[in-house]
Design a protein around this motif. Structure first.
Motif, PDB file in Angstrom:
ATOM      1  N   TRP A 194     -74.549 100.318  51.381  1.00 19.56           N
ATOM      2  CA  TRP A 194     -75.401 101.193  50.580  1.00 19.56           C
ATOM      3  C   TRP A 194     -74.606 102.453  50.285  1.00 19.56           C
ATOM      4  O   TRP A 194     -73.822 102.912  51.121  1.00 19.56           O
ATOM      5  CB  TRP A 194     -76.657 101.583  51.361  1.00 19.56           C
ATOM      6  CG  TRP A 194     -77.724 100.550  51.444  1.00 19.56           C
ATOM      7  CD1 TRP A 194     -77.600  99.255  51.838  1.00 19.56           C
ATOM      8  CD2 TRP A 194     -79.105 100.734  51.139  1.00 19.56           C
ATOM      9  NE1 TRP A 194     -78.815  98.623  51.805  1.00 19.56           N
ATOM     10  CE2 TRP A 194     -79.759  99.521  51.379  1.00 19.56           C
ATOM     11  CE3 TRP A 194     -79.849 101.830  50.703  1.00 19.56           C
ATOM     12  CZ2 TRP A 194     -81.126  99.363  51.178  1.00 19.56           C
ATOM     13  CZ3 TRP A 194     -81.209 101.671  50.509  1.00 19.56           C
ATOM     14  CH2 TRP A 194     -81.837 100.440  50.746  1.00 19.56           C
TER      15      TRP A 194
ATOM     16  N   ILE B 186     -76.185  98.183  47.318  1.00 17.05           N
ATOM     17  CA  ILE B 186     -77.309  99.013  46.882  1.00 17.05           C
ATOM     18  C   ILE B 186     -76.801 100.423  46.600  1.00 17.05           C
ATOM     19  O   ILE B 186     -76.117 101.028  47.433  1.00 17.05           O
ATOM     20  CB  ILE B 186     -78.422  99.072  47.963  1.00 17.05           C
ATOM     21  CG1 ILE B 186     -78.913  97.670  48.341  1.00 17.05           C
ATOM     22  CG2 ILE B 186     -79.575  99.971  47.499  1.00 17.05           C
ATOM     23  CD1 ILE B 186     -79.605  96.908  47.239  1.00 17.05           C
TER      24      ILE B 186
ATOM     25  N   ASP C 291     -80.166  97.567  42.863  1.00 16.03           N
ATOM     26  CA  ASP C 291     -79.486  96.381  43.385  1.00 16.03           C
ATOM     27  C   ASP C 291     -78.269  96.148  42.493  1.00 16.03           C
ATOM     28  O   ASP C 291     -78.380  95.645  41.373  1.00 16.03           O
ATOM     29  CB  ASP C 291     -80.435  95.184  43.352  1.00 16.03           C
ATOM     30  CG  ASP C 291     -79.859  93.945  44.003  1.00 16.03           C
ATOM     31  OD1 ASP C 291     -78.653  93.672  43.815  1.00 16.03           O
ATOM     32  OD2 ASP C 291     -80.618  93.238  44.689  1.00 16.03           O
TER      33      ASP C 291
ATOM     34  N   TRP D  28     -83.924  97.656  43.393  1.00 19.16           N
ATOM     35  CA  TRP D  28     -84.071  96.941  44.659  1.00 19.16           C
ATOM     36  C   TRP D  28     -85.539  96.891  45.030  1.00 19.16           C
ATOM     37  O   TRP D  28     -86.272  97.869  44.834  1.00 19.16           O
ATOM     38  CB  TRP D  28     -83.264  97.670  45.736  1.00 19.16           C
ATOM     39  CG  TRP D  28     -83.401  97.110  47.103  1.00 19.16           C
ATOM     40  CD1 TRP D  28     -82.879  95.937  47.577  1.00 19.16           C
ATOM     41  CD2 TRP D  28     -84.067  97.708  48.217  1.00 19.16           C
ATOM     42  NE1 TRP D  28     -83.179  95.784  48.899  1.00 19.16           N
ATOM     43  CE2 TRP D  28     -83.909  96.853  49.320  1.00 19.16           C
ATOM     44  CE3 TRP D  28     -84.775  98.890  48.379  1.00 19.16           C
ATOM     45  CZ2 TRP D  28     -84.437  97.137  50.572  1.00 19.16           C
ATOM     46  CZ3 TRP D  28     -85.301  99.181  49.633  1.00 19.16           C
ATOM     47  CH2 TRP D  28     -85.128  98.309  50.718  1.00 19.16           C
TER      48      TRP D  28
END
Length: 178
Positions: free
Chosen positions: A100, A131, A158, A171
């Motif tokens: 992320w 992400i 995403d 996401w």
């Protein structure tokens, strides 16, 4: 590149239990930033090979879901140049763990060719990230009930699905409001 902090068991900055790296350096200077000390590129400690090994070791535990990059600003151009080889290494060693990344830049404006934060490393960074939480923190849009972001203007994207469809795909977190 310097870093301000490493959290080896973080549940606030991405799905699951994560190792979080807070890099130094940010030019956004968002009003109300929770981590304003990391705006200074010289804040913290140098991001050395030993620190990278320490993070990789922390990621090796089964209960760790992945790595989160925060700041400061991971997508400042000078930070991208240091982070890209590191996250490529993380991706190769841990292909099933997620990466992320939090950025004040926006994917479809600043991180595209010709964008404010685009450089020779940007596409490689995005290829490694699962992400991306994008958009500057806006204090008057702050909402503490939101999962994994600070203000309602920010998007949790995403990256893999977005690349497949060539559109922004948000996401979906089934368990909490985002």
């Amino acid at each position: 590149m310097n870093y301000g902090e490493i959290k080896k068991c973080d549940i606030a900055n991405g799905e699951g239990v994560r190792v979080s790296l807070f890099v130094s350096g940010c030019t956004h200077h968002c009003k109300g930033c929770f981590n304003s000390e990391t705006w200074d590129f010289n804040y913290g400690k140098p991001f050395t090979d030993d620190i990278q090994k320490e993070i990789i070791n922390a990621l090796s535990h089964e209960y760790i879901n992945g790595l989160s990059l925060l700041g400061g600003e991971p997508f400042e151009i000078q930070n991208q140049r240091v982070l890209l080889p590191f996250i490529q290494k993380v991706r190769n060693i841990f292909p099933d763990k997620t990466i992320w990344c939090y950025t004040g830049y926006t994917l479809d404006k600043d991180l595209i060719k010709g964008g404010k934060a685009y450089c020779e490393c940007t596409d490689g960074m995005l290829e490694c990230i699962d992400i991306l939480v994008d958009g500057e923190f806006i204090e008057n849009l702050k909402d503490i009930s939101l999962a994994f972001k600070g203000s309602s203007n920010q998007r949790i994207i995403d990256i893999k699905k977005s690349a497949e469809t060539n559109t922004i795909v948000l996401w979906q977190n089934k368990s909490r409001q985002i």
